[in-house]
Enzyme design. Structure first.
Site, PDB file in Angstrom:
ATOM      1  N   HIS A  55       0.845  -1.201   0.000  1.00  0.00           N
ATOM      2  CA  HIS A  55       0.000   0.000   0.000  1.00  0.00           C
ATOM      3  C   HIS A  55       0.874   1.241   0.000  1.00  0.00           C
ATOM      4  CE1 HIS A  55       0.807  -0.446   4.297  1.00  0.00           C
ATOM      5  NE2 HIS A  55       0.266   0.737   4.551  1.00  0.00           N
ATOM      6  N   HIS A  57       1.461   3.935   1.877  1.00  0.00           N
ATOM      7  CA  HIS A  57       2.010   4.723   2.987  1.00  0.00           C
ATOM      8  C   HIS A  57       3.536   4.820   2.918  1.00  0.00           C
ATOM      9  CE1 HIS A  57      -1.812   4.211   5.649  1.00  0.00           C
ATOM     10  NE2 HIS A  57      -1.917   5.214   4.803  1.00  0.00           N
ATOM     11  N   ASP A  59       5.904   4.798   5.087  1.00  0.00           N
ATOM     12  CA  ASP A  59       6.758   3.854   5.820  1.00  0.00           C
ATOM     13  C   ASP A  59       6.849   2.495   5.121  1.00  0.00           C
ATOM     14  OD1 ASP A  59       3.990   3.565   6.727  1.00  0.00           O
ATOM     15  OD2 ASP A  59       4.729   2.201   8.277  1.00  0.00           O
ATOM     16  N   HIS A  60       6.157   2.354   3.973  1.00  0.00           N
ATOM     17  CA  HIS A  60       6.205   1.109   3.189  1.00  0.00           C
ATOM     18  C   HIS A  60       6.825   1.311   1.810  1.00  0.00           C
ATOM     19  CE1 HIS A  60       3.540  -1.149   6.029  1.00  0.00           C
ATOM     20  NE2 HIS A  60       3.407   0.094   6.430  1.00  0.00           N
ATOM     21  N   HIS A 117      -7.411  -0.632   5.639  1.00  0.00           N
ATOM     22  CA  HIS A 117      -6.359   0.279   6.142  1.00  0.00           C
ATOM     23  C   HIS A 117      -6.166   1.395   5.106  1.00  0.00           C
ATOM     24  CE1 HIS A 117      -2.681   1.528   8.152  1.00  0.00           C
ATOM     25  NE2 HIS A 117      -2.004   1.381   7.031  1.00  0.00           N
ATOM     26  N   ASP A 140      -0.186  -3.702   6.345  1.00  0.00           N
ATOM     27  CA  ASP A 140      -0.804  -3.190   7.566  1.00  0.00           C
ATOM     28  C   ASP A 140      -2.259  -3.635   7.691  1.00  0.00           C
ATOM     29  OD1 ASP A 140       1.552  -1.932   8.182  1.00  0.00           O
ATOM     30  OD2 ASP A 140       0.843   0.092   7.763  1.00  0.00           O
ATOM     31  N   HIS A 178       4.707  -4.515  10.908  1.00  0.00           N
ATOM     32  CA  HIS A 178       5.072  -3.792  12.139  1.00  0.00           C
ATOM     33  C   HIS A 178       5.202  -4.738  13.323  1.00  0.00           C
ATOM     34  CE1 HIS A 178       4.501   0.456  10.826  1.00  0.00           C
ATOM     35  NE2 HIS A 178       3.614  -0.069   9.999  1.00  0.00           N
TER      36      HIS A 178
END
Ligand code: ZN
Ligand code: FE
Length: 267
Positions: A55, A57, A59-60, A117, A140, A178
């Site tokens: 996805h 985001h 942090d990915h 998410h 996530d 995570h």
């Protein structure tokens, strides 16, 4: 090579970037940061061959541009990701039902749509590694003992997505993005204090974290037994929600919705 290694490389506060390798080549799942990936690849002498994204985001996906920039020109990188989200530099756009074949290390995946998410979130299911073990990379969506926050989707969408993950074979190793396990277990115990398997898992997870080891991968069978978000229909869980939140819990979707909202403010 007759086996693959699945390594959670820590990034930021609590992210894991999964690297999968046959001992020579490797692909990376959700590289939010390039530096820890490059450092780990160098340490093991592995070559990066592909990137899989779940996805949009940061942090990915935040490490993708830098990984492409530092990749030798003679070794082009495939970048797989969800067609339904706006992500730069994808070379293959995927939807639920698609199949992915990473050439080296050889690995085949079925793409699952798992919105909730984010609205275009996908997961990658590998039915069998060279030893016959199934794996899923779920970003996530599903966490050990928890699930992702609903930033773009509805509770009904997330519940459907979790149902499709829970329907995978019990032995499926779940590679979450995570390390949220301890705080998730605390919440899970509030939902279902009498779950003996959950109590045992708390002790195990505490011991793992005390040694600074990952609590992942988990398995689908284990999550079915301990993850409250996969247990919204369990009477004990529904009774807790009714009691703690002073709500009526007429059905599974209400149970899930109340649980997700409670988790958002749970300390
Ligand atoms: Zn996310
Ligand atoms: Fe994340």
């Amino acid at each position: 090579m007759n086996s693959l290694e699945y390594v959670p490389v820590p990034a930021f506060e609590d992210n894991y970037i999964w690297l999968v390798s046959d001992g020579r080549d490797a692909f990376a799942v959700d590289p939010g940061d390039a530096a820890p990936v490059r450092a780990y690849l160098a340490k093991r002498g592995w070559r990066l061959t592909a990137i899989l994204l779940t996805h949009h985001h940061q942090d990915h996906v935040g490490g993708v541009v830098e990984l492409l920039r530092t990749q030798p020109a003679s070794e082009p990188l495939e970048v797989y990701g969800p067609a339904g989200e706006s992500i730069d530099r994808l070379t293959k756009r995927l939807r639920g039902g698609d199949r992915v074949r990473v050439e080296s290390p050889a690995a085949e995946f079925a793409v699952l749509d798992v919105p909730g998410h984010t609205s275009g979130h996908i997961a990658y299911f590998q039915a069998a590694d060279p030893r016959g073990t199934p794996h899923v990379f779920c970003g996530d969506t599903l966490f050990a003992c928890g699930c992702g926050r609903l930033f773009e989707g509805t509770p009904a969408q997330m519940l459907d997505s979790l149902d499709s993950l829970a329907a995978l074979p019990g032995a499926t190793e779940v590679h979450c993005a995570h390390e949220y396990t301890l705080s998730n277990i605390k919440f899970a115990l509030a939902c279902e204090p009498g779950n003996a398997e959950l109590q045992a898992w708390r002790d195990e997870a505490l011991a793992l974290r005390a040694r600074n080891e990952p609590t992942l991968p988990t398995t689908i069978a284990h999550e079915r037994a301990v993850n409250p978000f996969l247990r919204a229909d369990v009477v004990a869980v529904r009774d807790t929600l009714a009691e703690q939140l002073h709500e009526t819990v007429p059905d599974r979707l209400t149970s899930f919705t109340l649980m997700r909202e409670w988790k958002n403010r749970f300390r």
